[in-house]
Design a protein around this motif. Structure first.
Motif, PDB file in Angstrom:
ATOM      1  N   SER A  40       0.887  -1.197   0.114  1.00  0.00           N
ATOM      2  CA  SER A  40      -0.017   0.041   0.026  1.00  0.00           C
ATOM      3  C   SER A  40       0.980   1.259   0.009  1.00  0.00           C
ATOM      4  CB  SER A  40      -0.899  -0.147   1.424  1.00  0.00           C
ATOM      5  OG  SER A  40      -1.691  -1.215   1.254  1.00  0.00           O
ATOM      6  N   GLN A  41       0.543   2.032  -0.935  1.00  0.00           N
ATOM      7  CA  GLN A  41       1.620   3.575  -1.049  1.00  0.00           C
ATOM      8  C   GLN A  41       0.395   4.488  -1.202  1.00  0.00           C
ATOM      9  OE1 GLN A  41       5.130   4.238  -0.995  1.00  0.00           O
ATOM     10  NE2 GLN A  41       3.716   6.045  -0.726  1.00  0.00           N
ATOM     11  N   ASN A  42       0.487   5.724  -0.548  1.00  0.00           N
ATOM     12  CA  ASN A  42      -0.037   6.756  -0.663  1.00  0.00           C
ATOM     13  C   ASN A  42       0.871   8.045  -0.578  1.00  0.00           C
ATOM     14  OD1 ASN A  42      -0.351   8.343   2.004  1.00  0.00           O
ATOM     15  ND2 ASN A  42      -1.784   6.254   2.382  1.00  0.00           N
ATOM     16  N   ALA A  43       0.529   9.098  -0.868  1.00  0.00           N
ATOM     17  CA  ALA A  43       0.964  10.555  -0.994  1.00  0.00           C
ATOM     18  C   ALA A  43       0.251  11.729  -1.522  1.00  0.00           C
ATOM     19  CB  ALA A  43       2.539  10.449  -1.730  1.00  0.00           C
ATOM     20  N   GLY A  44       0.652  12.671  -0.404  1.00  0.00           N
ATOM     21  CA  GLY A  44      -0.361  13.911  -0.707  1.00  0.00           C
ATOM     22  C   GLY A  44       0.831  15.168  -0.660  1.00  0.00           C
ATOM     23  N   TYR A  45       0.454  16.004  -1.734  1.00  0.00           N
ATOM     24  CA  TYR A  45       1.369  17.226  -1.621  1.00  0.00           C
ATOM     25  C   TYR A  45       0.448  18.408  -1.812  1.00  0.00           C
ATOM     26  CZ  TYR A  45       3.924  21.043  -3.916  1.00  0.00           C
ATOM     27  OH  TYR A  45       4.220  22.396  -4.253  1.00  0.00           O
ATOM     28  N   THR A  46       0.630  19.447  -1.003  1.00  0.00           N
ATOM     29  CA  THR A  46      -0.256  20.436  -0.816  1.00  0.00           C
ATOM     30  C   THR A  46       0.707  21.944  -0.718  1.00  0.00           C
ATOM     31  OG1 THR A  46      -1.626  19.146   0.688  1.00  0.00           O
ATOM     32  CG2 THR A  46      -1.917  21.476   0.854  1.00  0.00           C
ATOM     33  N   HIS A  47       0.267  22.679  -1.515  1.00  0.00           N
ATOM     34  CA  HIS A  47       1.091  23.937  -1.804  1.00  0.00           C
ATOM     35  C   HIS A  47      -0.229  24.938  -1.283  1.00  0.00           C
ATOM     36  CE1 HIS A  47       3.746  26.886  -2.778  1.00  0.00           C
ATOM     37  NE2 HIS A  47       2.941  27.516  -3.869  1.00  0.00           N
ATOM     38  N   ALA A  48      -0.139  25.664  -0.209  1.00  0.00           N
ATOM     39  CA  ALA A  48      -1.120  26.385   0.376  1.00  0.00           C
ATOM     40  C   ALA A  48      -0.265  27.853   0.507  1.00  0.00           C
ATOM     41  CB  ALA A  48      -1.628  25.876   1.660  1.00  0.00           C
ATOM     42  N   VAL A  49      -0.749  28.877   0.117  1.00  0.00           N
ATOM     43  CA  VAL A  49      -0.078  30.177   0.259  1.00  0.00           C
ATOM     44  C   VAL A  49      -1.116  31.242   0.385  1.00  0.00           C
ATOM     45  CG1 VAL A  49       2.159  29.402  -0.573  1.00  0.00           C
ATOM     46  CG2 VAL A  49       0.280  30.610  -2.110  1.00  0.00           C
ATOM     47  N   ILE A  50      -0.764  32.475   0.904  1.00  0.00           N
ATOM     48  CA  ILE A  50      -1.674  33.668   0.894  1.00  0.00           C
ATOM     49  C   ILE A  50      -1.428  34.036  -0.402  1.00  0.00           C
ATOM     50  CG2 ILE A  50      -1.823  35.995   1.965  1.00  0.00           C
ATOM     51  CD1 ILE A  50      -2.776  33.681   3.986  1.00  0.00           C
ATOM     52  N   ALA A  51      -2.688  34.522  -1.050  1.00  0.00           N
ATOM     53  CA  ALA A  51      -2.693  34.945  -2.415  1.00  0.00           C
ATOM     54  C   ALA A  51      -2.778  36.639  -2.381  1.00  0.00           C
ATOM     55  CB  ALA A  51      -3.795  34.547  -3.296  1.00  0.00           C
ATOM     56  N   SER A  52      -3.495  37.008  -0.979  1.00  0.00           N
ATOM     57  CA  SER A  52      -3.626  38.487  -0.981  1.00  0.00           C
ATOM     58  C   SER A  52      -3.871  38.798   0.352  1.00  0.00           C
ATOM     59  CB  SER A  52      -5.047  39.128  -1.845  1.00  0.00           C
ATOM     60  OG  SER A  52      -5.925  38.639  -1.349  1.00  0.00           O
ATOM     61  N   ALA A  53      -3.271  39.716   1.062  1.00  0.00           N
ATOM     62  CA  ALA A  53      -3.066  40.087   2.314  1.00  0.00           C
ATOM     63  C   ALA A  53      -3.937  41.315   2.663  1.00  0.00           C
ATOM     64  CB  ALA A  53      -1.934  39.993   2.895  1.00  0.00           C
ATOM     65  N   THR A  54      -4.751  41.203   3.711  1.00  0.00           N
ATOM     66  CA  THR A  54      -5.678  42.542   4.131  1.00  0.00           C
ATOM     67  C   THR A  54      -4.666  43.242   4.972  1.00  0.00           C
ATOM     68  OG1 THR A  54      -7.649  41.284   4.450  1.00  0.00           O
ATOM     69  CG2 THR A  54      -7.410  43.279   5.827  1.00  0.00           C
ATOM     70  N   PRO A  55      -4.602  44.497   4.655  1.00  0.00           N
ATOM     71  CA  PRO A  55      -3.463  45.442   5.371  1.00  0.00           C
ATOM     72  C   PRO A  55      -3.517  45.465   6.937  1.00  0.00           C
ATOM     73  CG  PRO A  55      -4.630  46.849   3.572  1.00  0.00           C
ATOM     74  CD  PRO A  55      -5.264  45.326   3.776  1.00  0.00           C
TER      75      PRO A  55
END
Length: 766
Positions: A630-645
């Motif tokens: 059994s083999q699994n993997a997950g990749y997640t690229h989670a970033v701020i796209a715009s920031a409130t002042p």
């Protein structure tokens, strides 16, 4: 313990990358294989799930779903939901120990706000975490004995599961009473932990038909005690901070006044009682009762620095924890022929209590106002502690009507109502007549009372139409309405006196749609596309002292996410190989994010927007009748796209508590010796990549991998397993833990993995 923490992906992740190739794929339900009870079959069997609130199989469900059956949980030695991290892709946690775990999926962190981003269910009961707990949106931590399966749904579940399921949903499905025959089982586990002591677990189940084929009672219970491995060390004199109170003193060189060994011991006791009544051929009623208590002598956290398995303190301040949970529920199903009517009613009560040592933190925080550390000793304020008492209650009712039959149109409609209320009392009082009292004229450092009530009402529906045997489409919609009311009052030195009650209200209505299309050219291949929306209600912030803190917003608004997913599910090589997966993109608006200003007190704000791109893969390969990979993997690229002042966030910054990679590799072997005995073995490597968290400032936790070994013999209803958990004796940093008071720069508390543990697991099932 000297093993370093690796920051590179292990062999399991490398193998997963090779399998992914140019097409990243996700979501596989491990088949209910004979790894737990019998020699392997020649193909991967289907697993029935109810993730979409009707019976289906994983391969036919157009969603990213992973399933572990009760037999698989036992075969893997999984006794807690938090252990799924690393075993299944796309899941991450923030934890301080048992009963103190917050779940995240697909990059949608729960660190801000009052509501979770991952739904958590026991059968049909939503188990909302405490709204205001300082240790996060922590769900209950039930022992998993006598569980039918765990279903993990990744991606927004706003149509069927509503608010708080933006990132996904975890469902624990229990075994129902069986009125057809008597059954019983038990499990005995004994083990020893390096640097700790003896651990034991006794679990049992009995199923009794009271009226043959009509009425049955099922009772299961667990008594578990795990010895600790983290020490609490009192130093005298305690070393003073240096570098303008930004660097902790050398606690390893200071004289030891007292040492309390293995303080993070845990005691768990639970009982689950279910009664199933088959009133007639059409009506089934199942009342149930579940209660569980967890007590712990101290958290599973260490001080960093210095990074040894200990907490260092200037005074003897214990840090106990308790979590008590009680649930009463009633489910009913009535077969109308063309449709089935279902009702799920529940009420639960939960109370968490914890105490944390703040002597060093408050000496640093308050003492910084009185000059360099050398000008005042630790005795200036005396022993300090802070306690938190969280109490939550929820009533919930859901009624739904689902079509039956094999026609081209399948539909489901329903209604939902819940009333959730929670109180949080966080308080810190110093001894009368001590240095703190003399200096401030009061013993009250902080006394915060918060109350919140959240009422939710919803109506939902889904319809699936099969245009041909190969092509079908589904559309779903949920109308929701929520009303939140909160009252906060604070007093003490940290609040500059006693505040007037702060009242806050938040309300909203809206709809969350879902669309998916499925193309199944053969019975062994399924291609699907899903677009779905999820949401989370807004709420109030607790007041923070200003100054020294900046003025924080009194409340924050709701946030929502749109998710777009392309996936496939395939069975090949005469169904010996299953490869399922997807790629996805998520657009998260109004992100509720926790902000940590330099004053050490945190608050939540709508910080802007975030984008999450990712991919997951799960592969199940019956290499031979005796060997399974059994083999699994997950990749997640989670970033701020715009920031409130004013949020302090930067475009491109990673979201908190989100590992970039997760991967798991499991190799299982079953070999019949003769007609009576079968040998089995299992090796598992789970990897979790690096992630960022915030305490006083932004921290990076390095990645880690943990190796487990299991093997033994089974014969008929008996099975004996020898196991070694964390075989490489890795000190894995699981999560940063925020202070109940103010975070300070001199040290962080970090939750760590249990050291190498050897044991024997004996099971019997009749």
């Amino acid at each position: 313990m000297t093993n370093p923490i690796r920051t590179t992906a292990p062999v399991g992740a490398a193998l997963a990358l090779a399998l992914m190739g140019s097409t990243a794929i996700s979501s596989h339900a491990w088949a209910d294989t004979a790894a737990a009870a019998a020699p392997a079959a020649s193909s991967v069997s289907e697993v029935v799930v109810t993730a979409e609130k009707r019976e289906s199989t994983v391969q036919k469900t157009a969603a990213s779903v992973s399933v572990m059956t009760g037999q698989q949980l036992q075969a893997a030695g999984v006794t807690s939901v938090s252990e799924l991290v690393g075993l299944l892709p796309g899941i991450s946690i923030k934890t301080s120990g048992p009963g103190q775990t917050e779940f995240e999926m697909r990059g949608l962190t729960s660190t801000g706000g009052e509501s979770p981003t991952v739904g958590f269910y026991l059968d049909d009961t939503p188990l909302t975490p405490p709204a205001m707990a300082q240790n996060g949106k922590v769900v209950i931590d039930p022992d998993l004995y006598d569980l039918a399966r765990i279903e993990v749904l990744r991606g927004p579940q706003g149509t069927l599961y509503g608010a708080g399921s933006m990132g996904g949903t975890i469902r624990l499905v229990t075994n129902a009473p069986d009125p057809s025959h008597f059954a019983d089982s038990f499990e005995l586990i004994g083990s020893g932990t390096e640097g700790g002591g003896f651990n034991r677990t006794e679990s049992g189940m009995v199923n009794v038909p009271l009226v043959q084929d009509s009425l049955a009672l099922r009772v299961s219970a667990t008594d578990e005690h795990n010895d600790g491995w983290i020490d609490r060390i009192v130093l005298n004199p305690f070393p003073l901070e240096t570098n303008d109170s930004t660097t902790r003193g050398d606690v390893l060189a200071a004289p030891v006044e007292a040492k309390f060994n293995d303080v993070n011991w845990e005691q768990l006791d639970n009982v689950r009682v279910q009664l199933l009544g088959q009133v007639n051929d059409k009506l089934t009623i199942t009342p149930s009762f579940f209660t569980q208590t967890i007590t712990q002598g101290g958290p599973n956290t260490i001080d960093v620095p210095p990074g040894t398995e200990a907490h260092y303190q200037p005074y003897n301040v214990p840090e106990p924890f308790s979590d008590t949970f009680t649930l009463e529920s009633l489910s009913a199903q009535y077969d109308l022929g063309l449709a089935k009517l279902s009702s799920a009613t529940s009420y639960w009560d939960r109370r968490q209590f914890q105490t944390q040592d703040i002597s060093e933190a408050m000496q640093d925080y308050i003492g910084s106002y009185f000059g360099p550390a050398a000008d005042w000793p630790y005795s200036a304020f005396g022993a300090g502690s802070i306690s938190e008492d969280d109490q939550s209650h929820q009533f919930a009712e859901e009624v739904r009507l689902a079509s039956q039959g094999a026609g081209p149109l399948q539909w489901l409609v329903g209604g939902f109502y819940s009333n959730f209320s929670a109180t949080s009392h966080v308080y810190s009082y110093y001894p009368v007549g001590g240095g703190f009292d003399d200096l401030f004229g009061t013993t009250n450092l902080a006394d915060n009372h918060r109350y919140i009530q959240l009422d939710q009402t919803a109506a939902f529906g889904e319809a699936t139409y099969a245009f041909t045997d190969q092509l079908k489409a589904t559309a779903g919609l949920r109308w929701f309405s929520y009303d939140s009311h909160a009252v906060t009052q604070v007093s003490g030195v940290s609040a500059n006196g006693t505040s007037a009650p702060l009242t806050s209200n938040a309300a909203n209505t809206g709809v969350t749609p879902k669309f998916d299309f499925t193309y199944q050219p053969t019975g062994d291949f399924n291609l699907y596309f899903t677009a779905a929306e999820g949401f989370r209600p807004g709420g109030p912030n607790s007041p923070i002292p200003s100054p020294p803190c900046p003025t924080a917003p009194t409340e924050f608004g709701p946030d929502s996410v749109w998710s777009y997913e392309l996936g496939e599910k395939a069975r090949m090589l005469d169904q010996r190989l299953v490869v399922n997966g997807d790629v996805y993109f998520e657009d998260w608006s109004g992100v509720q994010q926790e902000i940590a200003p330099a004053c050490g007190f945190k608050y939540t704000t709508n910080a802007g927007t975030a984008h999450v791109t990712g991919a997951e893969i799960e592969v199940f390969f019956r290499i031979t009748d005796e060997i399974t990979l059994s083999q699994n993997a997950g990749y997640t690229h989670a970033v701020i796209a715009s920031a409130t002042p004013g949020s302090g966030l930067v475009v491109g910054q990673r979201l908190q508590d989100v590992p970039d990679w997760t991967a798991n590799t499991t190799l299982e072997f079953d070999h019949p010796i003769n007609a009576r005995y079968t040998l089995f073995a299992r090796v598992n490597n789970a990897y979790v990549g690096s992630m960022q968290d915030v305490t006083f400032g932004l921290n990076t936790l390095p990645g880690y991998d943990l190796v487990d070994l299991r093997g033994g013999v089974m014969s008929g209803p008996w099975k004996a397993t020898l196991f070694v958990s964390n075989a490489t004796n890795k000190i894995a940093y699981l999560a940063d833990t925020g202070a109940l008071s103010a975070n300070v720069p001199i040290f962080n508390r970090v939750a760590v993995s249990q050291p190498r543990t050897y044991g024997l697991d004996l099971t019997y099932k009749y």
